[in-house]
Write a protein that holds these residues in place. Structure first.
Motif, PDB file in Angstrom:
ATOM      1  N   HIS A 146      29.359  56.725  74.930  1.00 55.01           N
ATOM      2  CA  HIS A 146      29.302  55.466  75.425  1.00 55.01           C
ATOM      3  C   HIS A 146      28.909  55.440  76.935  1.00 55.01           C
ATOM      4  CE1 HIS A 146      30.936  53.401  71.885  1.00 55.01           C
ATOM      5  NE2 HIS A 146      31.658  54.355  71.688  1.00 55.01           N
ATOM      6  N   LEU A 147      28.785  54.202  77.597  1.00 55.01           N
ATOM      7  CA  LEU A 147      28.526  54.158  79.036  1.00 55.01           C
ATOM      8  C   LEU A 147      29.692  54.638  79.673  1.00 55.01           C
ATOM      9  CD1 LEU A 147      27.037  50.570  78.453  1.00 55.01           C
ATOM     10  CD2 LEU A 147      25.856  52.431  79.264  1.00 55.01           C
ATOM     11  N   HIS A 186      31.802  48.027  71.201  1.00 52.94           N
ATOM     12  CA  HIS A 186      33.028  48.749  72.119  1.00 52.94           C
ATOM     13  C   HIS A 186      32.654  48.511  73.589  1.00 52.94           C
ATOM     14  CE1 HIS A 186      35.675  52.162  73.758  1.00 52.94           C
ATOM     15  NE2 HIS A 186      34.596  52.449  74.446  1.00 52.94           N
ATOM     16  N   CYS A 187      31.406  48.858  74.151  1.00 52.22           N
ATOM     17  CA  CYS A 187      31.133  48.891  75.480  1.00 52.22           C
ATOM     18  C   CYS A 187      31.148  47.354  75.845  1.00 52.22           C
ATOM     19  CB  CYS A 187      29.548  49.288  75.533  1.00 52.22           C
ATOM     20  SG  CYS A 187      29.932  51.106  75.928  1.00 52.22           S
ATOM     21  N   CYS A 210      26.348  47.801  70.818  1.00 55.37           N
ATOM     22  CA  CYS A 210      27.676  48.477  70.876  1.00 55.37           C
ATOM     23  C   CYS A 210      28.944  47.503  71.483  1.00 55.37           C
ATOM     24  CB  CYS A 210      27.723  49.511  71.947  1.00 55.37           C
ATOM     25  SG  CYS A 210      29.252  50.523  72.081  1.00 55.37           S
ATOM     26  N   HIS A 239      21.885  49.218  75.349  1.00 49.06           N
ATOM     27  CA  HIS A 239      23.175  49.595  74.711  1.00 49.06           C
ATOM     28  C   HIS A 239      24.015  48.501  74.232  1.00 49.06           C
ATOM     29  CE1 HIS A 239      26.279  52.530  73.483  1.00 49.06           C
ATOM     30  NE2 HIS A 239      26.884  52.046  74.266  1.00 49.06           N
TER      31      HIS A 239
HETATM   32 ZN   LIG Z   1      29.126  51.790  74.022  1.00 48.56          ZN
END
Ligand SMILES: [Zn+2]
Lengths: 211, 218
Positions: B6-7, B37-38, B35, B31
Motif C-alpha cells: 500500500h501507500l 484500505h488506502c 484500494c 491506487h
Molecule cells: Zn492501498
C-alpha cells in the motif's frame, strides 16, 4: 439521528479563539454543536445556522488558504465558493463519517488544487467527496464515537513531539512537499518521511484507541 | 482487487495536504481508485487536516463578503440530498485506471510505446511537477540495480515483478524511500506494465546500469 439531539433552546455564541500551540479546549459538545447546525441547514435551509458556520469557519478557511500562499482576493473568493458548496451539498453531510471541519477542509483543499494549482486532473477522483467516503466500513461507527474521536485527535495533535508537529504543519498548513521540507530544514528526505510516518501513527492511535 | 503493498502514510499525508507533486498525485489517485484500505487511511489524514484547519485562529473576512454570500445564497440552487452514484466500474482489461486517463488515454491498446532499451518501453507524460511515466518491461527481465536520490512511487498495472521487498502484482504500489536500493525482476509470461512517478533522476549502479542511464533519463 439528529432527532435525538435537539437544538439547544438558546444557541450560545461560539467563540473559540485559540492558537494551534495552545492546549486544546475542544469538547464533544462543540463538535456536536456544529453537527446540529449542519443538520438544520440540511433539513430546513436554515440561513441563521449557515451564517453561524460561516462566521466560525470562514475566517479559518481564509487563514488556511492564505497559509498556502493563495493571494488574498482569490482566497476570499474560494472561501465563498467553499461555503456555497456547503450550502448546496448540506444534505450529503453525515456527521458519523466525518466532522464538519474534515468536510470543509476537503472542499477547500480541492478548490485550492483545482483553481490555484490548476491541476484539473485532480477532479477525477477527488471531486466526489461522497465517492471517497464510500470506502468506509462504518457499521459500528455511531455519532457519539465520531465526536469523541474528534476530541482525541485534537489532543493527539497537541501531544506530538515538536519536530513531528512542525513537519505535519508544514505539510498541511503551508502545503510543502517532502522535498521542499527536507531542503528548508536541512533534514534528509528519509527522516522527513519517517517522522511524518511516526506522527501519523500517533494521530491514528488518537483516532482509534486500543479497545 | 486485493493489494498487499500500500501507500506509505507519509505519501497519504502529502496527498491529503495537497502538497504532493502532480506526478505522485496521479499515481496515488490511481491506487486509491482500486484500494479501499488506502481510502480509509486517507480519510484519517483528511481528519488531521480538518482539525489543523479549524484549530487555527481565523483571519477576519471583509464585512462586504458576508452580504455578498447572503445574496449568492438566495440564488444558489440546492443539490438533491441523494448520494450521487459512483460511475459503474466495468471490468475491461484494455482500460487504464480512470485517474490516469488525462495523462495517457483510456486504453492500453491505444498507447504509443517508445523503446528505451532492450525489452524496455516507456511513455512520458507532461506534468506540472515531477516525472510521470508508463513503463513496460518484457517478461523475465531484470532492471539494473538502482537507488533513488528522491522519491519514487510505482503502481503495477499488468504483469508482476519481484525484488527484495517482495512480489508486486497489479494494484500494488511500491512507495520507495530514497535509501532503498533494489533490482526488480519481472515475472515470466506477460510484460510488466507500471506507472511511475519520480521527483529526481534514478541513480544506477554498475557498468551496465551506467550504460543504460542515458537511455532511461528518468
Ligand atoms: Zn492501498
Amino acid at each position: 439521528m439528529m432527532a435525538t439531539h435537539p437544538l439547544p433552546a438558546k444557541v450560545r455564541p461560539f467563540e473559540a479563539k485559540r492558537r494551534v500551540t495552545e492546549p486544546s479546549g475542544q469538547t464533544i459538545e462543540d463538535a456536536r454543536y456544529w453537527a446540529q447546525q449542519m443538520a438544520a441547514v440540511a433539513a430546513g435551509r436554515d440561513v441563521d445556522c449557515f451564517m453561524r458556520i460561516y462566521d466560525h469557519y470562514g475566517p479559518r478557511l481564509l487563514r488556511y488558504l492564505l497559509g498556502l500562499r493563495v493571494v488574498p482576493a482569490q482566497a476570499e473568493e474560494l472561501v465563498q465558493e467553499a461555503m456555497l458548496r456547503l450550502w448546496r451539498g448540506a444534505g450529503q453531510f453525515d456527521p458519523a463519517r466525518a466532522s464538519l471541519s474534515t468536510w470543509l477542509f476537503r472542499i477547500a483543499r480541492n478548490l485550492y488544487l483545482d483553481r490555484v494549482r490548476a491541476e484539473p486532473h485532480w477532479r477525477e477522483v477527488q471531486d466526489g467527496l461522497e465517492w471517497l467516503d464510500r470506502c468506509e466500513a462504518d457499521g459500528e461507527d455511531n455519532s457519539t464515537e465520531a465526536f469523541a474521536d474528534h476530541v482525541r485527535l485534537t489532543n493527539a495533535i497537541d501531544r506530538l513531539p515538536a519536530v513531528q508537529a512542525r513537519l505535519v504543519r508544514m505539510s498541511y498548513l503551508e502545503s510543502k512537499s517532502h522535498s521542499e521540507i527536507a531542503q528548508e530544514l536541512g533534514m534528509p528526505l528519509g527522516s522527513v518521511k519517517s517522522n511524518l510516518r511516526r506522527a501519523f501513527a500517533k494521530l491514528q492511535a488518537g483516532l482509534r484507541p486500543a479497545p | 482487487m486485493n493489494s498487499y503493498h500500500h501507500l506509505d502514510s507519509s505519501t497519504l499525508i502529502g496527498y491529503s495536504a495537497g502538497s504532493l507533486p502532480e506526478a505522485f498525485r496521479a499515481v496515488v489517485s490511481a491506487h486509491l481508485s482500486i484500494c479501499a484500505h488506502c481510502r480509509t487511511q486517507l480519510l484519517d489524514a483528511d481528519r488531521v487536516g480538518g482539525q489543523l484547519m479549524s484549530q487555527q485562529e481565523g483571519v477576519p473576512l471583509p464585512a462586504a463578503a458576508r452580504d455578498s454570500l447572503l445574496k449568492r445564497l438566495a440564488q444558489s440552487p440546492v443539490s438533491s440530498p441523494a448520494h450521487r452514484e459512483a460511475p459503474p466500474r466495468v471490468h475491461d482489461p484494455d482500460r487504464l485506471p480512470e485517474p490516469l486517463w488525462p495523462y495517457f488515454g483510456r486504453s492500453y491498446s491505444g498507447l504509443r510505446w517508445r523503446t528505451i532499451g532492450p525489452g524496455v518501453h516507456h511513455i512520458r507524460s507532461q506534468v506540472r511537477d515531477g516525472n510521470l511515466m508508463l513503463l513496460r518491461i518484457a517478461p523475465g527481465r531484470s532492471v539494473p540495480m538502482h537507488s533513488h536520490g528522491g522519491n519514487e512511487l510505482t503502481m503495477i498495472l499488468q504483469g508482476a515483478y519481484d525484488d527484495s521487498l517482495g512480489h508486486f502484482a497489479p494494484g500494488d504500489v511500491a512507495d520507495l524511500d530514497c535509501d532503498i536500493e533494489h533490482q526488480p525482476a519481472t515475472s515470466p509470461g506477460v510484460p510488466c506494465v507500471c506507472v511511475a512517478a519520480t521527483d529526481l533522476p534514478l541513480r544506477f549502479s554498475g557498468w551496465l546500469a551506467r550504460a543504460l542511464q542515458p537511455l532511461f533519463k528518468m
